[in-house]
Design a protein around this motif. Structure first.
Motif, mmCIF file in Angstrom:
data_model
loop_
_atom_site.group_PDB
_atom_site.id
_atom_site.type_symbol
_atom_site.label_atom_id
_atom_site.label_comp_id
_atom_site.label_asym_id
_atom_site.label_seq_id
_atom_site.Cartn_x
_atom_site.Cartn_y
_atom_site.Cartn_z
ATOM 1 N N VAL A 270 35.062 48.816 129.473
ATOM 2 C CA VAL A 270 34.909 47.354 129.501
ATOM 3 C C VAL A 270 36.185 46.647 129.946
ATOM 4 N N ARG A 271 37.276 47.374 130.057
ATOM 5 C CA ARG A 271 38.571 46.738 130.349
ATOM 6 C C ARG A 271 38.586 45.927 131.645
ATOM 7 N N PRO A 272 38.014 46.429 132.758
ATOM 8 C CA PRO A 272 38.041 45.605 133.978
ATOM 9 C C PRO A 272 37.357 44.261 133.809
ATOM 10 N N TYR A 273 36.309 44.218 132.992
ATOM 11 C CA TYR A 273 35.566 42.970 132.780
ATOM 12 C C TYR A 273 36.343 42.021 131.870
ATOM 13 N N LEU A 274 37.067 42.583 130.908
ATOM 14 C CA LEU A 274 37.949 41.753 130.095
ATOM 15 C C LEU A 274 39.116 41.238 130.936
ATOM 16 N N ALA A 275 39.585 42.077 131.873
ATOM 17 C CA ALA A 275 40.747 41.718 132.688
ATOM 18 C C ALA A 275 40.479 40.516 133.589
ATOM 19 N N ILE A 276 39.227 40.322 134.016
ATOM 20 C CA ILE A 276 38.921 39.180 134.887
ATOM 21 C C ILE A 276 38.450 37.958 134.108
ATOM 22 N N SER A 277 38.321 38.111 132.795
ATOM 23 C CA SER A 277 37.786 37.030 131.965
ATOM 24 C C SER A 277 38.898 36.197 131.344
ATOM 25 N N ASN A 278 38.500 35.038 130.817
ATOM 26 C CA ASN A 278 39.467 34.125 130.199
ATOM 27 C C ASN A 278 39.362 34.053 128.691
ATOM 28 N N THR A 279 38.143 34.140 128.163
ATOM 29 C CA THR A 279 37.938 34.012 126.715
ATOM 30 C C THR A 279 36.742 34.860 126.297
ATOM 31 N N LEU A 280 36.882 35.549 125.163
ATOM 32 C CA LEU A 280 35.757 36.267 124.579
ATOM 33 C C LEU A 280 34.905 35.306 123.758
ATOM 34 N N GLY A 300 44.741 40.293 126.062
ATOM 35 C CA GLY A 300 45.300 38.963 126.234
ATOM 36 C C GLY A 300 44.300 37.832 126.216
ATOM 37 N N LEU A 301 43.096 38.087 125.685
ATOM 38 C CA LEU A 301 42.064 37.047 125.636
ATOM 39 C C LEU A 301 41.981 36.420 124.248
ATOM 40 N N PRO A 302 42.014 35.096 124.157
ATOM 41 C CA PRO A 302 41.627 34.451 122.899
ATOM 42 C C PRO A 302 40.128 34.634 122.704
ATOM 43 N N ALA A 303 39.641 34.385 121.491
ATOM 44 C CA ALA A 303 38.228 34.618 121.205
ATOM 45 C C ALA A 303 37.637 33.461 120.414
ATOM 46 N N ILE A 304 36.394 33.152 120.729
ATOM 47 C CA ILE A 304 35.568 32.268 119.905
ATOM 48 C C ILE A 304 34.647 33.178 119.111
ATOM 49 N N MET A 352 49.299 34.068 121.982
ATOM 50 C CA MET A 352 49.351 34.773 120.694
ATOM 51 C C MET A 352 48.361 35.940 120.611
ATOM 52 N N SER A 353 47.424 36.012 121.535
ATOM 53 C CA SER A 353 46.305 36.953 121.385
ATOM 54 C C SER A 353 46.755 38.402 121.295
ATOM 55 N N ARG A 354 47.491 38.875 122.265
ATOM 56 C CA ARG A 354 47.926 40.277 122.251
ATOM 57 C C ARG A 354 48.957 40.526 121.148
ATOM 58 N N LYS A 355 49.863 39.585 120.953
ATOM 59 C CA LYS A 355 50.915 39.765 119.958
ATOM 60 C C LYS A 355 50.339 40.009 118.564
ATOM 61 N N MET A 356 49.300 39.263 118.191
ATOM 62 C CA MET A 356 48.745 39.396 116.845
ATOM 63 C C MET A 356 48.014 40.733 116.670
ATOM 64 N N ILE A 357 47.471 41.279 117.748
ATOM 65 C CA ILE A 357 46.853 42.607 117.677
ATOM 66 C C ILE A 357 47.925 43.679 117.557
#
Length: 382
Positions: A270-280, A300-304, A352-357
């Motif tokens: 799923v990584r390529p699809y996350l890589a082109i996206s902006n928010t989960l 690096g994606l924020p999430a709703i 903050m997204s990646r840092k908190m993970i």
């Protein structure tokens, strides 16, 4: 050598949820993986280099088939004589804990990766509660995957046994070298966008998971269908499961007919699809500790996310994402608007997204905490 059997209902759980973990544990113990047979179990055998034993276990309740699975598990445990059985997923937990107790396995561990009964009602809820109570009676040690699961186990009085959360809650942690946005070049992302007919200026919300009712897909698609901006896309990465939890007819039609909704089916990577996206966007009704929320954060994606177990532990509201109520398409739409219309707010969440993970769910930390738990139980046993 100490022998540990890991059990799940379906093999994809071992293959995906515990990827890499069994190979790590094999350095310290003899590891056997037990689940239904098939390609996923074969992948576990080859990748993790552990012994596998196929035992078919049904997700749905079926007294006859469940009895057969129970007998097969009992025979397996009697033959292998493990020191520890450690199960994940509900049906595997119930049957393996009972079979393990019957077979005299000294340490019987179950990790609750998610609870079904809080979202059920009536007779079915009572049945599921009693099944989980029976599971806990047969287990020697019970582990909720996160604080929310722990809270529900206590609220519904599922067990009087002590509850312990290993590490910060997730069963496997996150491989931060694998889930790393820097692995994907600008060219590779451009090529995937072109393949999906997505413009480089489009803002992409992505959902990753099974396209079923209890993942909130009906509400998600309804909310998005009322959002009429051509430069905003919804990317659905996952398969439909019509037999278990079908979507509403109008949801299927909207996915099919809305050119801004792009459904790519199940994807092993799923990584390529996350890589082109902006928010989960992950409006699920229930979870234990959702891997995809961690994976998106690592990319690096924020999430709703909805205010449910696991999701509300990974996401801190307005720090690395937004938390909204369950089953509320209006709140989904409002959260989408906030993300799209306030660029500074979006960039703050993204930063903050990646840092908190990284700070809380590094895979090596989770694996070593599990290793410590096994060793401590073995010392007490001996």
């Amino acid at each position: 050598m100490t022998k540990i059997i890991r059990v799940s209902t379906v093999p994809v759980s071992l293959n995906v949820l515990l990827k890499g973990q069994l190979a790590f544990l094999k350095k310290h113990f003899e590891i056997i993986a037990v689940s239904g047979g098939g390609r996923d179990l074969n992948e576990v055998e080859n990748r993790e280099e552990v012994k596998v034993i196929p035992v078919e276990i049904q997700r749905q309740i079926s007294l006859f088939k469940d009895l057969i699975s129970l007998i097969q598990l009992y025979k397996t445990f009697k033959k292998e004589k493990p020191d520890i059985i450690h199960s994940i997923t509900p049906k595997a937990g119930l049957l393996s804990m009972i079979a393990g107790k019957m077979a005299g396995v000294p340490i019987r561990m179950h990790t609750f990766t998610g609870l079904i009964f809080p979202t059920r009602t009536g007779v079915m809820q009572k049945l599921l509660i009693n099944m989980d109570r029976l599971l806990c009676m047969a287990a020697t040690h019970v582990y909720p995957e996160g604080r929310g699961v722990e809270s529900d186990l206590l609220k519904y009085k599922i067990t009087n046994k002590p509850l312990k959360i290993i590490a910060n809650g997730n069963v496997n942690g996150i491989d931060l070298q694998y889930y790393n946005p820097e692995l994907f070049s600008a060219d590779s992302k451009d090529n995937l966008r072109k393949e999906l007919n997505i413009d480089s200026k489009d803002f992409i919300f992505v959902f990753v998971g099974r396209l079923v009712g209890d993942k909130g897909i009906n509400e998600l698609v309804q909310a998005f269908s009322e959002y009429k901006k051509d430069n905003v896309k919804l990317l659905l990465v996952g398969s439909f499961e019509d037999e278990l939890d079908p979507l509403k007819k109008e949801t299927y039609l909207e996915i099919k007919n809305n050119s801004n909704i792009i459904s790519v089916g199940f994807q092993k990577d799923v990584r390529p699809y996350l890589a082109i996206s902006n928010t989960l966007l992950f409006p699920s009704y229930r979870e234990g500790f959702p891997n995809v929320v961690m994976q998106a954060g690592a990319m690096g994606l924020p999430a709703i996310v909805t205010n449910i177990n696991g999701s509300n532990e990974i996401i801190e509201n307005e720090k690395n994402g937004l938390i909204i109520p369950v089953k509320d398409e209006k709140e989904i739409a409002i959260a989408m608007e906030r993300i799209i219309n306030n660029k500074n707010f979006y960039l703050k969440l993204k930063e903050m997204s990646r840092k908190m993970i990284v700070d809380r769910y590094d895979q090596s930390f989770v694996w070593n905490e599990l290793l410590k738990e096994y060793n401590s139980l073995l010392i007490i046993k001996n």
